[in-house]
Motif scaffolding. Structure first.
Motif, PDB file in Angstrom:
ATOM      1  N   UNK A  94      41.589 -36.868 -30.899  1.00 46.98           N
ATOM      2  CA  UNK A  94      41.691 -37.577 -29.479  1.00 46.98           C
ATOM      3  C   UNK A  94      42.258 -38.788 -29.493  1.00 46.98           C
ATOM      4  N   UNK A  95      42.182 -39.633 -30.494  1.00 47.74           N
ATOM      5  CA  UNK A  95      42.819 -41.029 -30.626  1.00 47.74           C
ATOM      6  C   UNK A  95      44.460 -40.549 -30.824  1.00 47.74           C
ATOM      7  N   UNK A  96      44.737 -39.401 -31.437  1.00 45.54           N
ATOM      8  CA  UNK A  96      46.331 -39.424 -31.526  1.00 45.54           C
ATOM      9  C   UNK A  96      46.939 -39.027 -30.288  1.00 45.54           C
ATOM     10  N   UNK A  97      45.969 -38.155 -29.291  1.00 42.47           N
ATOM     11  CA  UNK A  97      46.580 -37.561 -28.231  1.00 42.47           C
ATOM     12  C   UNK A  97      46.322 -38.743 -27.020  1.00 42.47           C
ATOM     13  N   UNK A  98      45.780 -39.923 -27.254  1.00 39.92           N
ATOM     14  CA  UNK A  98      45.312 -40.709 -26.088  1.00 39.92           C
ATOM     15  C   UNK A  98      46.271 -40.969 -25.014  1.00 39.92           C
ATOM     16  N   UNK A  99      47.611 -41.169 -25.520  1.00 36.68           N
ATOM     17  CA  UNK A  99      48.701 -41.427 -24.677  1.00 36.68           C
ATOM     18  C   UNK A  99      49.315 -40.171 -23.669  1.00 36.68           C
ATOM     19  N   UNK A 100      48.620 -39.259 -23.894  1.00 31.99           N
ATOM     20  CA  UNK A 100      48.980 -37.940 -22.711  1.00 31.99           C
ATOM     21  C   UNK A 100      48.180 -38.039 -21.782  1.00 31.99           C
ATOM     22  N   UNK A 101      48.697 -37.370 -20.662  1.00 33.74           N
ATOM     23  CA  UNK A 101      47.866 -37.263 -19.400  1.00 33.74           C
ATOM     24  C   UNK A 101      46.693 -36.509 -19.499  1.00 33.74           C
ATOM     25  N   UNK A 102      46.957 -35.148 -19.998  1.00 34.29           N
ATOM     26  CA  UNK A 102      45.717 -34.393 -20.083  1.00 34.29           C
ATOM     27  C   UNK A 102      45.480 -33.680 -21.602  1.00 34.29           C
ATOM     28  N   UNK A 103      44.214 -33.678 -21.755  1.00 28.42           N
ATOM     29  CA  UNK A 103      44.128 -32.838 -23.329  1.00 28.42           C
ATOM     30  C   UNK A 103      43.111 -31.841 -22.733  1.00 28.42           C
ATOM     31  N   UNK A 104      43.166 -30.781 -23.024  1.00 28.44           N
ATOM     32  CA  UNK A 104      42.455 -29.616 -22.543  1.00 28.44           C
ATOM     33  C   UNK A 104      41.753 -28.700 -23.886  1.00 28.44           C
ATOM     34  N   UNK A 105      40.761 -28.164 -23.797  1.00 31.03           N
ATOM     35  CA  UNK A 105      40.059 -27.167 -24.690  1.00 31.03           C
ATOM     36  C   UNK A 105      39.413 -26.226 -24.060  1.00 31.03           C
ATOM     37  N   UNK A 106      39.222 -25.008 -24.305  1.00 31.69           N
ATOM     38  CA  UNK A 106      38.353 -24.180 -23.851  1.00 31.69           C
ATOM     39  C   UNK A 106      37.418 -23.900 -24.870  1.00 31.69           C
TER      40      UNK A 106
END
Length: 144
Positions: A94-106
């Motif tokens: 989540x730290x690595x992806x924090x610059x993106x608008x949306x982070x999804x998972x099912x």
């Protein structure tokens, strides 16, 4: 000695990816297919047992690198659960992806509380599962 975390596959081969991942899957990917899915991911985080050199947990993300990312898999080997490895892998991703608008998972309802503790919110989604393809599909044309 203990668990170390890495964000690259350097020095990791399919022989370090055996031992019980994809628990409960009737048709799990082979270690070589598992390695390929990690290689082709946008981002990965690995938990490695320093004593054995084996991967004992992982999380992967696929992304356009601009707005969105999807986290399809987080796994920790059963004998390593309860040590905070899954939480650490998730927080690192989540730290690595924090610059993106949306982070999804099912995920299944029984693990939603885990992801809420990681700062995620419940959502609704749709999916298709082709269980006959569960072992993985490798498009050899991409490698030409």
């Amino acid at each position: 000695m203990g668990i170390v975390f890495r964000d690259k596959l350097d020095g990791i081969g399919s022989e370090q990816l055996t031992g019980g991942f994809f628990d409960g899957w009737p048709n799990p990917p082979s270690p070589s297919t598992f390695l390929k899915l990690l290689e082709q991911s946008y981002a990965i985080e690995l938990a490695i047992d320093e004593q054995t050199g084996n991967v004992v947990g992982f999380i992967q993300a696929i992304s356009d690198g601009v707005l969105s990312a999807y986290v399809p898999l987080l796994e920790v080997l059963p004998e390593y659960k309860g040590q905070g490895i899954g939480s650490e892998l998730t927080q690192r991703m989540l730290q690595r992806l924090q610059g993106l608008y949306m982070i999804d998972l099912l995920c299944d309802p029984d693990v939603q509380t885990f992801y809420e503790k990681q700062g995620m919110q419940r959502s609704t989604g749709m999916s298709i599962r082709h269980y006959s393809n569960q072992a993985g599909h490798i498009d050899n044309k991409q490698n030409d």
